[in-house]
Design a protein around this motif. Structure first.
Motif, short mmCIF file in Angstrom:
data_model
loop_
_atom_site.label_atom_id
_atom_site.label_comp_id
_atom_site.label_asym_id
_atom_site.label_seq_id
_atom_site.Cartn_x
_atom_site.Cartn_y
_atom_site.Cartn_z
N UNK A 99 0.83 -1.20 0.00
CA UNK A 99 0.00 0.00 0.00
C UNK A 99 0.87 1.25 0.00
N UNK A 100 1.96 1.22 0.76
CA UNK A 100 2.87 2.37 0.76
C UNK A 100 3.53 2.54 -0.60
N UNK A 101 3.92 1.42 -1.20
CA UNK A 101 4.56 1.47 -2.51
C UNK A 101 3.62 2.06 -3.55
N UNK A 102 2.35 1.70 -3.46
CA UNK A 102 1.37 2.20 -4.43
C UNK A 102 1.15 3.70 -4.28
N UNK A 103 1.41 4.25 -3.10
CA UNK A 103 1.16 5.67 -2.86
C UNK A 103 2.43 6.51 -3.00
N UNK A 104 3.54 5.88 -3.35
CA UNK A 104 4.80 6.60 -3.53
C UNK A 104 5.10 6.80 -5.01
N UNK A 105 5.86 7.83 -5.31
CA UNK A 105 6.27 8.05 -6.69
C UNK A 105 7.27 6.98 -7.09
N UNK B 119 6.83 8.25 0.73
CA UNK B 119 5.84 9.09 0.06
C UNK B 119 6.25 10.56 0.13
N UNK B 120 5.96 11.29 -0.94
CA UNK B 120 6.27 12.71 -0.96
C UNK B 120 5.25 13.52 -0.19
N UNK B 121 5.47 14.82 -0.17
CA UNK B 121 4.56 15.69 0.57
C UNK B 121 3.15 15.64 0.01
N UNK B 122 3.05 15.51 -1.32
CA UNK B 122 1.72 15.46 -1.92
C UNK B 122 0.96 14.23 -1.45
N UNK B 123 1.68 13.09 -1.40
CA UNK B 123 1.03 11.86 -0.95
C UNK B 123 0.66 11.94 0.52
N UNK B 124 1.52 12.62 1.31
CA UNK B 124 1.22 12.75 2.73
C UNK B 124 -0.05 13.56 2.95
N UNK B 125 -0.28 14.54 2.06
CA UNK B 125 -1.44 15.40 2.24
C UNK B 125 -2.73 14.72 1.82
N UNK B 126 -2.59 13.71 0.95
CA UNK B 126 -3.79 12.99 0.54
C UNK B 126 -4.33 12.19 1.72
N UNK B 127 -5.60 11.99 1.73
CA UNK B 127 -6.22 11.28 2.84
C UNK B 127 -6.90 10.02 2.35
N UNK C 169 -9.66 7.53 4.00
CA UNK C 169 -10.59 7.32 5.10
C UNK C 169 -10.28 8.26 6.27
N UNK C 170 -9.93 9.48 5.92
CA UNK C 170 -9.71 10.48 6.95
C UNK C 170 -8.31 10.52 7.52
N UNK C 171 -7.35 9.78 6.97
CA UNK C 171 -5.99 9.83 7.52
C UNK C 171 -4.98 9.75 6.39
N UNK C 172 -3.80 10.32 6.64
CA UNK C 172 -2.73 10.30 5.66
C UNK C 172 -1.89 9.05 5.78
N UNK C 173 -0.74 9.06 5.09
CA UNK C 173 0.10 7.87 5.05
C UNK C 173 0.65 7.53 6.43
N UNK C 174 1.15 8.53 7.14
CA UNK C 174 1.73 8.28 8.47
C UNK C 174 0.69 7.71 9.42
N UNK C 175 -0.51 8.30 9.40
CA UNK C 175 -1.57 7.80 10.26
C UNK C 175 -1.99 6.39 9.87
N UNK C 176 -1.97 6.13 8.56
CA UNK C 176 -2.32 4.79 8.08
C UNK C 176 -1.35 3.74 8.61
N UNK D 63 -2.37 0.76 11.21
CA UNK D 63 -2.22 -0.65 10.85
C UNK D 63 -1.25 -1.36 11.79
N UNK D 64 -0.16 -0.69 12.16
CA UNK D 64 0.82 -1.32 13.04
C UNK D 64 0.22 -1.60 14.42
N UNK D 65 -0.65 -0.71 14.88
CA UNK D 65 -1.23 -0.89 16.21
C UNK D 65 -2.13 -2.11 16.29
N UNK D 66 -2.60 -2.61 15.15
CA UNK D 66 -3.47 -3.79 15.15
C UNK D 66 -2.68 -5.09 15.05
#
Length: 268
Positions: A139-145, A151-159, A161-168, A172-175
Protein backbone atom coordinates in the motif's frame (compact mmCIF):
# COMPACT_ATOMS: atom_id res chain seq x y z
CA UNK A 1 13.12 -2.73 -17.03
CA UNK A 2 14.49 -6.01 -15.78
CA UNK A 3 16.64 -5.83 -12.64
CA UNK A 4 20.35 -6.62 -12.92
CA UNK A 5 21.14 -10.25 -12.01
CA UNK A 6 23.11 -9.19 -8.93
CA UNK A 7 20.02 -7.49 -7.53
CA UNK A 8 17.77 -10.57 -7.47
CA UNK A 9 20.05 -13.60 -7.37
CA UNK A 10 19.60 -13.99 -3.60
CA UNK A 11 16.03 -12.71 -3.37
CA UNK A 12 14.15 -15.47 -5.17
CA UNK A 13 11.73 -17.02 -2.68
CA UNK A 14 10.26 -19.60 -5.05
CA UNK A 15 12.55 -22.51 -3.99
CA UNK A 16 11.73 -21.91 -0.32
CA UNK A 17 8.01 -21.72 -1.01
CA UNK A 18 8.08 -24.90 -3.08
CA UNK A 19 10.08 -26.76 -0.45
CA UNK A 20 7.84 -25.67 2.41
CA UNK A 21 4.67 -26.50 0.46
CA UNK A 22 5.96 -29.98 -0.40
CA UNK A 23 7.02 -30.64 3.20
CA UNK A 24 3.69 -29.37 4.51
CA UNK A 25 1.79 -31.66 2.14
CA UNK A 26 3.85 -34.65 3.20
CA UNK A 27 3.51 -33.94 6.91
CA UNK A 28 -0.21 -33.21 6.72
CA UNK A 29 -0.73 -36.51 4.92
CA UNK A 30 1.22 -38.34 7.62
CA UNK A 31 -0.32 -36.72 10.69
CA UNK A 32 -3.87 -36.93 9.34
CA UNK A 33 -3.53 -40.72 9.55
CA UNK A 34 -2.31 -40.74 13.16
CA UNK A 35 -5.39 -39.31 14.85
CA UNK A 36 -3.96 -38.18 18.20
CA UNK A 37 -4.36 -34.69 19.66
CA UNK A 38 -0.70 -33.96 18.99
CA UNK A 39 -1.03 -35.15 15.40
CA UNK A 40 -4.03 -32.88 14.87
CA UNK A 41 -1.96 -29.93 16.09
CA UNK A 42 0.80 -30.85 13.64
CA UNK A 43 -1.67 -31.18 10.78
CA UNK A 44 -3.22 -27.80 11.62
CA UNK A 45 0.19 -26.12 11.88
CA UNK A 46 1.35 -27.49 8.52
CA UNK A 47 -1.96 -26.52 6.93
CA UNK A 48 -1.41 -22.95 8.12
CA UNK A 49 2.15 -22.92 6.75
CA UNK A 50 0.93 -24.22 3.39
CA UNK A 51 -1.69 -21.48 3.21
CA UNK A 52 0.90 -18.84 4.05
CA UNK A 53 3.07 -20.10 1.20
CA UNK A 54 0.20 -19.74 -1.23
CA UNK A 55 -0.63 -16.22 -0.12
CA UNK A 56 2.95 -14.99 0.28
CA UNK A 57 4.12 -16.02 -3.19
CA UNK A 58 2.62 -13.09 -5.17
CA UNK A 59 3.84 -10.42 -2.73
CA UNK A 60 7.35 -11.88 -2.52
CA UNK A 61 7.60 -12.05 -6.32
CA UNK A 62 6.38 -8.47 -6.56
CA UNK A 63 8.98 -7.08 -4.17
CA UNK A 64 11.77 -9.24 -5.61
CA UNK A 65 11.15 -7.55 -8.97
CA UNK A 66 10.98 -4.03 -7.55
CA UNK A 67 13.22 -3.78 -4.50
CA UNK A 68 16.39 -3.07 -6.52
CA UNK A 69 14.88 0.22 -7.70
CA UNK A 70 15.20 1.68 -4.20
CA UNK A 71 18.85 0.75 -3.60
CA UNK A 72 21.38 3.54 -3.26
CA UNK A 73 23.28 2.05 -6.19
CA UNK A 74 24.02 -1.38 -7.70
CA UNK A 75 26.89 -1.97 -5.28
CA UNK A 76 24.75 -1.08 -2.24
CA UNK A 77 21.75 -3.44 -2.31
CA UNK A 78 19.86 -2.26 0.73
CA UNK A 79 16.53 -0.59 1.51
CA UNK A 80 13.46 -1.17 3.65
CA UNK A 81 11.61 -3.23 1.07
CA UNK A 82 14.62 -5.46 0.55
CA UNK A 83 15.00 -5.90 4.32
CA UNK A 84 11.35 -6.91 4.67
CA UNK A 85 11.69 -9.37 1.81
CA UNK A 86 14.83 -10.88 3.32
CA UNK A 87 13.17 -11.16 6.74
CA UNK A 88 10.28 -13.09 5.20
CA UNK A 89 12.75 -15.37 3.42
CA UNK A 90 14.59 -16.03 6.69
CA UNK A 91 11.33 -16.99 8.37
CA UNK A 92 10.49 -19.33 5.50
CA UNK A 93 13.95 -20.89 5.71
CA UNK A 94 13.50 -21.61 9.42
CA UNK A 95 10.06 -23.11 8.76
CA UNK A 96 11.56 -25.32 6.04
CA UNK A 97 14.33 -26.46 8.39
CA UNK A 98 11.87 -27.35 11.15
CA UNK A 99 9.53 -29.08 8.71
CA UNK A 100 12.37 -31.22 7.37
CA UNK A 101 13.36 -32.16 10.90
CA UNK A 102 9.80 -33.21 11.68
CA UNK A 103 9.54 -35.24 8.48
CA UNK A 104 12.81 -37.03 9.24
CA UNK A 105 12.17 -37.73 12.94
CA UNK A 106 8.40 -38.00 13.36
CA UNK A 107 8.55 -41.80 13.79
CA UNK A 108 11.35 -41.69 16.36
CA UNK A 109 10.69 -42.66 19.98
CA UNK A 110 12.71 -39.61 21.05
CA UNK A 111 10.75 -37.16 18.90
CA UNK A 112 9.72 -34.13 21.00
CA UNK A 113 6.23 -33.61 19.64
CA UNK A 114 5.23 -30.76 21.94
CA UNK A 115 8.36 -28.73 21.30
CA UNK A 116 8.32 -29.19 17.54
CA UNK A 117 4.65 -28.40 17.05
CA UNK A 118 5.07 -25.25 19.17
CA UNK A 119 7.97 -24.20 16.93
CA UNK A 120 5.86 -24.71 13.81
CA UNK A 121 2.94 -22.78 15.29
CA UNK A 122 5.29 -19.93 16.23
CA UNK A 123 6.67 -19.64 12.71
CA UNK A 124 3.14 -19.79 11.34
CA UNK A 125 2.21 -16.83 13.55
CA UNK A 126 5.34 -14.94 12.46
CA UNK A 127 4.55 -15.52 8.79
CA UNK A 128 1.03 -14.21 9.36
CA UNK A 129 2.42 -10.94 10.71
CA UNK A 130 4.97 -10.72 7.91
CA UNK A 131 2.13 -11.13 5.43
CA UNK A 132 0.41 -8.17 7.06
CA UNK A 133 3.60 -6.12 6.83
CA UNK A 134 4.01 -7.01 3.16
CA UNK A 135 0.44 -5.91 2.47
CA UNK A 136 1.10 -2.62 4.24
CA UNK A 137 4.34 -2.19 2.28
CA UNK A 138 2.44 -2.74 -0.96
CA UNK A 139 0.00 0.00 0.00
CA UNK A 140 2.87 2.37 0.76
CA UNK A 141 4.56 1.47 -2.51
CA UNK A 142 1.37 2.20 -4.43
CA UNK A 143 1.16 5.67 -2.86
CA UNK A 144 4.80 6.60 -3.53
CA UNK A 145 6.27 8.05 -6.69
CA UNK A 146 8.30 5.58 -8.83
CA UNK A 147 11.76 5.10 -7.36
CA UNK A 148 10.95 7.00 -4.15
CA UNK A 149 11.30 5.01 -0.95
CA UNK A 150 9.09 7.39 1.05
CA UNK A 151 5.84 9.09 0.06
CA UNK A 152 6.27 12.71 -0.96
CA UNK A 153 4.56 15.69 0.57
CA UNK A 154 1.72 15.46 -1.92
CA UNK A 155 1.03 11.86 -0.95
CA UNK A 156 1.22 12.75 2.73
CA UNK A 157 -1.44 15.40 2.24
CA UNK A 158 -3.79 12.99 0.54
CA UNK A 159 -6.22 11.28 2.84
CA UNK A 160 -7.54 7.77 2.94
CA UNK A 161 -10.59 7.32 5.10
CA UNK A 162 -9.71 10.48 6.95
CA UNK A 163 -5.99 9.83 7.52
CA UNK A 164 -2.73 10.30 5.66
CA UNK A 165 0.10 7.87 5.05
CA UNK A 166 1.73 8.28 8.47
CA UNK A 167 -1.57 7.80 10.26
CA UNK A 168 -2.32 4.79 8.08
CA UNK A 169 0.97 3.12 9.02
CA UNK A 170 0.51 3.78 12.73
CA UNK A 171 -3.07 2.58 12.66
CA UNK A 172 -2.22 -0.65 10.85
CA UNK A 173 0.82 -1.32 13.04
CA UNK A 174 -1.23 -0.89 16.21
CA UNK A 175 -3.47 -3.79 15.15
CA UNK A 176 -0.58 -6.21 14.68
CA UNK A 177 0.33 -8.88 17.21
CA UNK A 178 4.11 -8.72 17.40
CA UNK A 179 4.56 -10.97 20.43
CA UNK A 180 5.40 -13.90 18.16
CA UNK A 181 8.65 -12.18 17.17
CA UNK A 182 9.88 -12.14 20.79
CA UNK A 183 9.01 -15.71 21.77
CA UNK A 184 10.31 -18.82 20.04
CA UNK A 185 11.12 -16.87 16.87
CA UNK A 186 13.24 -14.24 18.59
CA UNK A 187 16.15 -13.23 16.37
CA UNK A 188 15.38 -15.66 13.55
CA UNK A 189 16.57 -13.08 11.00
CA UNK A 190 20.02 -12.82 12.60
CA UNK A 191 23.00 -15.15 12.76
CA UNK A 192 22.56 -18.04 15.25
CA UNK A 193 25.46 -16.76 17.34
CA UNK A 194 23.59 -13.59 18.29
CA UNK A 195 20.30 -15.24 19.27
CA UNK A 196 21.39 -16.18 22.83
CA UNK A 197 22.35 -12.55 23.43
CA UNK A 198 18.96 -11.33 22.23
CA UNK A 199 17.17 -13.95 24.33
CA UNK A 200 19.09 -12.86 27.41
CA UNK A 201 18.16 -9.22 26.83
CA UNK A 202 14.50 -10.11 26.21
CA UNK A 203 14.27 -12.28 29.33
CA UNK A 204 15.91 -9.56 31.40
CA UNK A 205 13.59 -6.91 30.01
CA UNK A 206 10.32 -8.74 30.64
CA UNK A 207 11.49 -9.84 34.10
CA UNK A 208 12.42 -6.26 34.95
CA UNK A 209 9.07 -5.11 33.57
CA UNK A 210 7.13 -7.42 35.87
CA UNK A 211 8.85 -5.91 38.90
CA UNK A 212 8.43 -2.42 37.48
CA UNK A 213 4.66 -2.75 37.14
CA UNK A 214 4.51 -3.67 40.85
CA UNK A 215 5.94 -0.17 41.45
CA UNK A 216 9.38 -1.42 42.36
CA UNK A 217 12.10 0.85 41.07
CA UNK A 218 15.85 0.85 40.61
CA UNK A 219 17.74 -1.90 42.39
CA UNK A 220 14.52 -3.34 43.81
CA UNK A 221 13.19 -4.02 40.33
CA UNK A 222 16.54 -5.43 39.24
CA UNK A 223 16.68 -7.77 42.23
CA UNK A 224 13.07 -8.84 41.77
CA UNK A 225 13.68 -9.67 38.13
CA UNK A 226 16.25 -12.29 39.16
CA UNK A 227 13.47 -14.33 40.79
CA UNK A 228 11.03 -14.08 37.88
CA UNK A 229 13.38 -14.58 34.94
CA UNK A 230 13.12 -18.38 35.11
CA UNK A 231 9.51 -18.59 33.97
CA UNK A 232 10.20 -16.36 30.97
CA UNK A 233 13.20 -18.48 30.00
CA UNK A 234 11.11 -21.66 30.13
CA UNK A 235 7.98 -20.27 28.48
CA UNK A 236 8.74 -18.45 25.20
CA UNK A 237 5.06 -17.74 24.52
CA UNK A 238 4.69 -15.99 27.88
CA UNK A 239 7.86 -14.02 27.20
CA UNK A 240 6.57 -12.87 23.81
CA UNK A 241 3.18 -11.83 25.19
CA UNK A 242 4.80 -9.90 28.04
CA UNK A 243 7.27 -8.23 25.69
CA UNK A 244 4.39 -7.07 23.50
CA UNK A 245 2.56 -5.70 26.53
CA UNK A 246 5.62 -3.78 27.69
CA UNK A 247 6.32 -2.20 24.32
CA UNK A 248 2.73 -1.04 23.97
CA UNK A 249 1.85 0.08 27.49
CA UNK A 250 4.86 1.23 29.50
CA UNK A 251 6.25 4.73 29.25
CA UNK A 252 9.70 6.08 28.53
CA UNK A 253 10.65 6.03 32.23
CA UNK A 254 10.57 2.23 32.17
CA UNK A 255 12.98 2.09 29.24
CA UNK A 256 15.30 4.60 30.88
CA UNK A 257 15.29 2.56 34.09
CA UNK A 258 16.03 -0.68 32.25
CA UNK A 259 18.87 0.58 30.07
CA UNK A 260 20.42 2.44 33.01
CA UNK A 261 20.82 -0.81 34.97
CA UNK A 262 24.37 -1.17 33.67
CA UNK A 263 25.25 2.11 35.39
CA UNK A 264 23.86 1.07 38.77
CA UNK A 265 25.99 -0.07 41.68
CA UNK A 266 24.36 -3.51 41.49
CA UNK A 267 26.21 -4.31 38.27
CA UNK A 268 29.27 -2.17 38.91
Amino acid sequence: PHPPPSATVNMDSAPLLRALTALADDNVSFFDRVGTDSARRFAAAFTVLREHCRRLAPALRHFARLCHRFDLDESTPGNGYRSLLQTARCCLAHAVHRSRYVAANRRSLFFRAGHNVAELEAYGAALAQLRALLCLAQRLLARSRPGCLFPGEEEEEEEEEGCGVSELVLREYSTMRNGCFYGRCLGFQFAPSIRPVLQTIAIGLVSFGESYKRHQRGLGAAAGSLFTSGKFALDPELRGAEFERLTQNLDVHFWKSFWNLTESQLLA
